[in-house]
Design a protein around this motif. Structure first.
Motif, short mmCIF file in Angstrom:
data_model
loop_
_atom_site.label_atom_id
_atom_site.label_comp_id
_atom_site.label_asym_id
_atom_site.label_seq_id
_atom_site.Cartn_x
_atom_site.Cartn_y
_atom_site.Cartn_z
N VAL A 335 -1.76 -6.60 1.63
CA VAL A 335 -2.24 -5.24 1.37
C VAL A 335 -3.33 -4.86 2.38
O VAL A 335 -3.32 -3.76 2.95
N VAL A 336 -4.27 -5.77 2.61
CA VAL A 336 -5.34 -5.51 3.57
C VAL A 336 -4.75 -5.24 4.96
O VAL A 336 -5.15 -4.28 5.64
N ALA A 337 -3.80 -6.07 5.38
CA ALA A 337 -3.18 -5.90 6.70
C ALA A 337 -2.38 -4.60 6.77
O ALA A 337 -2.42 -3.89 7.78
N GLY A 338 -1.66 -4.27 5.68
CA GLY A 338 -0.86 -3.05 5.66
C GLY A 338 -1.72 -1.80 5.75
O GLY A 338 -1.38 -0.85 6.48
N LEU A 339 -2.83 -1.78 5.03
CA LEU A 339 -3.73 -0.63 5.08
C LEU A 339 -4.34 -0.47 6.46
O LEU A 339 -4.45 0.65 6.99
N LYS A 340 -4.75 -1.59 7.04
CA LYS A 340 -5.35 -1.54 8.38
C LYS A 340 -4.35 -1.00 9.40
O LYS A 340 -4.68 -0.16 10.25
N LYS A 341 -3.12 -1.46 9.30
CA LYS A 341 -2.07 -1.03 10.21
C LYS A 341 -1.83 0.48 10.11
O LYS A 341 -1.59 1.16 11.13
N ASN A 342 -1.92 1.01 8.89
CA ASN A 342 -1.62 2.42 8.66
C ASN A 342 -2.86 3.31 8.64
O ASN A 342 -2.77 4.49 8.31
N GLY A 343 -4.03 2.73 8.96
CA GLY A 343 -5.25 3.52 9.05
C GLY A 343 -5.79 4.00 7.71
O GLY A 343 -6.46 5.04 7.66
N LEU A 344 -5.51 3.27 6.65
CA LEU A 344 -6.00 3.64 5.32
C LEU A 344 -7.01 2.61 4.82
O LEU A 344 -6.99 1.45 5.23
N LYS A 345 -7.87 3.04 3.90
CA LYS A 345 -8.83 2.12 3.30
C LYS A 345 -8.44 1.73 1.87
O LYS A 345 -8.81 0.66 1.39
N LYS A 346 -7.72 2.64 1.19
CA LYS A 346 -7.32 2.41 -0.19
C LYS A 346 -5.81 2.57 -0.33
O LYS A 346 -5.18 3.31 0.43
N VAL A 347 -5.24 1.87 -1.33
CA VAL A 347 -3.81 2.03 -1.58
C VAL A 347 -3.53 3.47 -1.98
O VAL A 347 -4.35 4.13 -2.63
N SER A 348 -2.38 3.96 -1.59
CA SER A 348 -2.03 5.37 -1.80
C SER A 348 -1.41 5.63 -3.17
O SER A 348 -1.23 6.78 -3.56
N VAL A 349 -1.08 4.56 -3.89
CA VAL A 349 -0.54 4.66 -5.24
C VAL A 349 -1.41 3.79 -6.15
O VAL A 349 -1.71 2.64 -5.79
N PRO A 350 -1.88 4.29 -7.30
CA PRO A 350 -2.62 3.42 -8.22
C PRO A 350 -1.82 2.15 -8.50
O PRO A 350 -0.67 2.23 -8.95
N THR A 351 -2.41 1.01 -8.20
CA THR A 351 -1.67 -0.25 -8.22
C THR A 351 -2.39 -1.28 -9.08
O THR A 351 -3.61 -1.44 -8.99
N VAL A 352 -1.61 -1.99 -9.91
CA VAL A 352 -2.15 -3.02 -10.78
C VAL A 352 -1.44 -4.35 -10.50
O VAL A 352 -0.22 -4.43 -10.56
N PHE A 353 -2.22 -5.36 -10.15
CA PHE A 353 -1.71 -6.73 -10.06
C PHE A 353 -2.06 -7.43 -11.37
O PHE A 353 -3.20 -7.30 -11.85
N THR A 354 -1.15 -8.17 -11.94
CA THR A 354 -1.44 -8.86 -13.20
C THR A 354 -1.33 -10.37 -13.04
O THR A 354 -0.45 -10.88 -12.33
#
Length: 428
Positions: A335-354
């Motif tokens: 997730v960290v790598a994906g956001l960095k690649k796409n120039g975002l700081k936060k996920v674009s969809v409210p996301t829950v890991f359980t």
């Protein structure tokens, strides 16, 4: 009562009330259960701990609460300490005011009272609410050959297949009765014959199959039968590493929810397949060949339950069954790598890991916990399935990489790679 099983003197004494009327009723229920499945005898439960699937304090489950009170009053407490499936509620999981009212006032209003009952019956501790009780951080990992009295489908298939324990796919409450009495009827997956494979699955794919889709395909084909899976060596190797076990956890959950698989064998990998080889395959076993096209066909046939199939997702769940510590670390990195690649700081969809409370606590002691929190992802101990099973959530556009959650709710399935792509890009 009339019964067909051969009972020992001790078992017969329990049936006749040697430990009270309540214990006698519990024993009678197990005897009737065994007779229904043609069991010839009962055998001791040998695992150190039990597991209970019914964890949620739904208001409509009054008969369950009445039963629990009877068990407690009658001294019919569990002979084993037990873990229990995840809780349905977490104040940190995104929900609106109306959702909160429905959850706490209408649906799960009995949760606190039920938790108190579970503690009296023999709950291990506050960290024991999870569907992945076999995780090291939880502490309910059976040994090879142990006989269990469990019902949680994803835990049963994992214990049977990956750990080499022995357990039938019991129903809720029956599992508790087995832990109380200390015996279970001997039939099905407890027997040598019942553990033989009646299907041969030949995996001929050009890349590592998505665990959830492969498990789904096999589950829908073999249903409650036992599959022997060939062709996975090049993708999984021959050792049960943490990564391989995580893969098998998700694979097994899909076989159990999209079908009714309680045991699978992976050639040269899982304990019984390693020991017995193809001798564990029953005579006349059917064959199912899985290639790239077959997996694509299976995935493309999943129904989309959203009213607007082109709508943007409102919520994402990852972790059904609960994530392992290794999976949490991997997802955080991705997730960290994906956001960095796409120039975002936060996920674009409210996301829950359980994850299990114990796994969550272990993760939160690492530096990655802050990394994950900074992305906006919520880490929770809840059961996504229980969260989703209400009229309000049924109308939400929820996405998941879990075939179990997709099967039992209105959530929409995407592969892990697709989920990562969706939540780390701008929503259009």
């Amino acid at each position: 009562m009339d019964y067909k099983m051969q009972l020992t003197d001790e078992q017969l004494a329990l049936l006749n009330g040697s430990k009270g009327e309540t214990m006698a009723k519990v024993m009678k229920t197990l005897v009737m259960y065994g007779d229904a499945f043609g069991a010839e005898k009962m055998v001791p439960v040998t695992s150190e701990k039990g597991h209970l699937v019914t964890s949620f304090g739904l208001k409509v489950m009054k008969p369950v609460y009445d039963l629990m009170d009877q068990l407690i009053a009658g001294g019919a407490l569990s002979g084993q300490k037990f873990s229990v499936d995840p809780k349905p509620l977490d104040p940190n999981v995104p929900k609106g005011l109306l959702d909160n009212i429905v959850f706490t006032k209408l649906m799960y209003s009995m949760q606190d009272n039920y938790d108190a009952q579970l503690n009296k019956l023999g709950l291990i501790d506050k960290n024991s609410y999870t569907c992945t009780c076999y995780m090291d951080e939880v502490g309910n990992k059976p040994n090879k050959g142990d006989i269990l009295s469990w019902a949680e489908s994803s835990a049963v298939v994992y214990a049977n297949s990956v750990l080499g324990a022995k357990c039938n796919r019991n129903s809720g409450i029956i599992e508790l009765f087995g832990s109380i009495i200390g015996y279970v009827p001997y039939f099905g997956l407890l027997t040598d014959e019942g553990r033989k494979a009646t299907w041969i699955i030949e995996v001929n794919t050009t890349k590592k199959p998505e665990a959830q889709v492969l498990g789904s395909a096999i589950g829908m084909k073999v249903m409650e039968d036992v599959p022997y899976v060939k062709g996975m060596n090049k993708w999984l190797g021959t050792e049960l590493t943490d990564d391989v076990c995580a893969y098998l956890k998700d694979f097994g959950a899909a076989t159990a929810s999209n079908g009714a698989v309680g045991l699978y064998h992976i050639a040269d990998l899982t304990p019984e397949a390693k020991e017995a080889g193809e001798d564990i395959i029953a005579e006349g076993a059917k064959v199912y060949v899985i290639d790239d096209a077959e997996l694509e066909r299976v995935k493309n046939n999943y129904p989309v339950m959203w009213k607007d199939k082109n709508a943007a997702p409102e919520l994402c769940f990852v972790g059904c069954p609960h994530l392992s510590l290794a999976q949490l670390n991997e997802w955080t990195d991705n997730v960290v790598a994906g956001l960095k690649k796409n120039g975002l700081k936060k996920v674009s969809v409210p996301t829950v890991f359980t994850a299990a409370p114990g796994v969550k606590e272990a993760f939160e002691k690492t530096a990655k916990a802050k990394e994950l929190a900074d992305t906006g992802v919520v880490l929770s101990y809840i059961c996504p399935l229980m969260y989703m099973n209400n009229p309000l959530c049924k109308k939400k556009n929820v996405i998941t990489n879990s075939n179990k959650l997709r099967t039992y709710t209105t959530s929409r399935y995407y592969t892990s790679d697709e989920i990562l792509d969706i939540i780390t890009k701008e929503v259009k």
